[in-house]
Design a protein around this motif. Sequence first.
Motif, PDB file in Angstrom:
ATOM      1  N   GLU A 266       0.820  -1.215   0.000  1.00 27.08           N
ATOM      2  CA  GLU A 266       0.000   0.000   0.000  1.00 27.08           C
ATOM      3  C   GLU A 266       0.856   1.268   0.000  1.00 27.08           C
ATOM      4  N   ASP A 267       2.053   1.209   0.596  1.00 24.95           N
ATOM      5  CA  ASP A 267       2.942   2.369   0.550  1.00 24.95           C
ATOM      6  C   ASP A 267       3.457   2.593  -0.874  1.00 24.95           C
ATOM      7  N   PHE A 270       0.607   4.081  -2.877  1.00 19.46           N
ATOM      8  CA  PHE A 270       0.465   5.495  -2.533  1.00 19.46           C
ATOM      9  C   PHE A 270       1.525   6.326  -3.246  1.00 19.46           C
ATOM     10  N   HIS A 273       0.679   6.611  -6.982  1.00 19.44           N
ATOM     11  CA  HIS A 273      -0.469   7.482  -7.249  1.00 19.44           C
ATOM     12  C   HIS A 273      -0.102   8.948  -7.043  1.00 19.44           C
ATOM     13  N   GLU A 274       0.726   9.246  -6.046  1.00 19.41           N
ATOM     14  CA  GLU A 274       1.167  10.628  -5.833  1.00 19.41           C
ATOM     15  C   GLU A 274       2.014  11.131  -6.997  1.00 19.41           C
ATOM     16  N   LEU A 283      -6.545   2.108  -3.616  1.00 23.49           N
ATOM     17  CA  LEU A 283      -5.740   2.275  -2.416  1.00 23.49           C
ATOM     18  C   LEU A 283      -6.538   2.076  -1.132  1.00 23.49           C
ATOM     19  N   ILE A 305       1.140   3.839   5.438  1.00 23.82           N
ATOM     20  CA  ILE A 305      -0.147   4.376   4.995  1.00 23.82           C
ATOM     21  C   ILE A 305      -1.302   3.703   5.717  1.00 23.82           C
ATOM     22  N   SER A 310      -4.641   7.539   3.556  1.00 25.15           N
ATOM     23  CA  SER A 310      -4.215   8.227   2.347  1.00 25.15           C
ATOM     24  C   SER A 310      -4.564   9.717   2.459  1.00 25.15           C
ATOM     25  N   GLU A 312      -6.578  11.191   0.262  1.00 31.08           N
ATOM     26  CA  GLU A 312      -7.773  11.419  -0.525  1.00 31.08           C
ATOM     27  C   GLU A 312      -8.840  12.211   0.238  1.00 31.08           C
TER      28      GLU A 312
END
Length: 315
Positions: A266-267, A270, A273-274, A283, A305, A310, A312
Amino acid sequence: MNLPKRIEIHEEGPREGFQIEKPGFSLQDRASLVEALAATGLAQIQVASFVNPVKVPQMADAAQLFQAIHKRPGVRYTALWLNEKGFRRAASVAEVDLEGVLYFYASDAFCQRNNNSSAQEHARAQAQWVQLYRDFGLTVHKAYLMTAFGCNFEGEISLEQLRKALTDIAALQDETGIALKEVYLADTVGWANPNAIRERVDLTRHIFPQARIGLHLHDTRGIGMANAYAALQEQVDLFDASVAGLGGCPFSGHAHGGAAGNICTEDLVFLCHELGIETGVALDPLIEAARLAERIIGRRLDGKIMHSGSLEKFR
């Protein structure tokens, strides 16, 4: 920046994570984690390993675990094996998505400890695996080079050592008539750094210009995500990762235990996506899967994360 538009992540947490924990986690809990991961958009999940149940009792019920999972169409549910007996056990389970994968070592000392053979002897033995896979109708498409950056038994792996190991793989490819579509560099015990990532990815591309380069990174010394970022800058678009940072290598020779787990799935999602890189992974459901893993394991896990959330909700 010259970043890939999209990457592919292969999830290894269910196998790598539970293999290093004490036995006793229920089939239902482990199957639920696999199903939660499959619901996030991950295309491939390594569920379990078919290895000696005496040495690795955590994986003694690998077949039953595969059979307990409600499989999602479009997701590959793979396994790990280390010898022919393990492969044949995996092949006997209809729910396992088999794949033709070869394993090599850059460190002779690590190979001796794991396989009782030199790295070159082990490389030559992979020709027998090519034939075995063919007997089962499988195409060999992937090769892993373990300890591609360093080894706690042997020290740093030089570029020349890496070149020799990669050349041995290329020679086997030519001799057996296979066409490797993916070549992974594995930082098995956490020796990589961003500069080493760049130079070794470049060397591997030179020897295998037709293949996608993948990375199997461990976060043993806290720079796993920095190494992933360096790889993204080199247009690497294929990564192994582990939900919540589960896992590790118990046979790594670390004075205070095994190597840490793979970089956290998940990190990594993230980060991508950033940076505007697509992953095909949702995510927020992945964060929930990481929190499920933490509840099952019963202690705080290493993902970042999953604990912070996140960004979002702030956008």
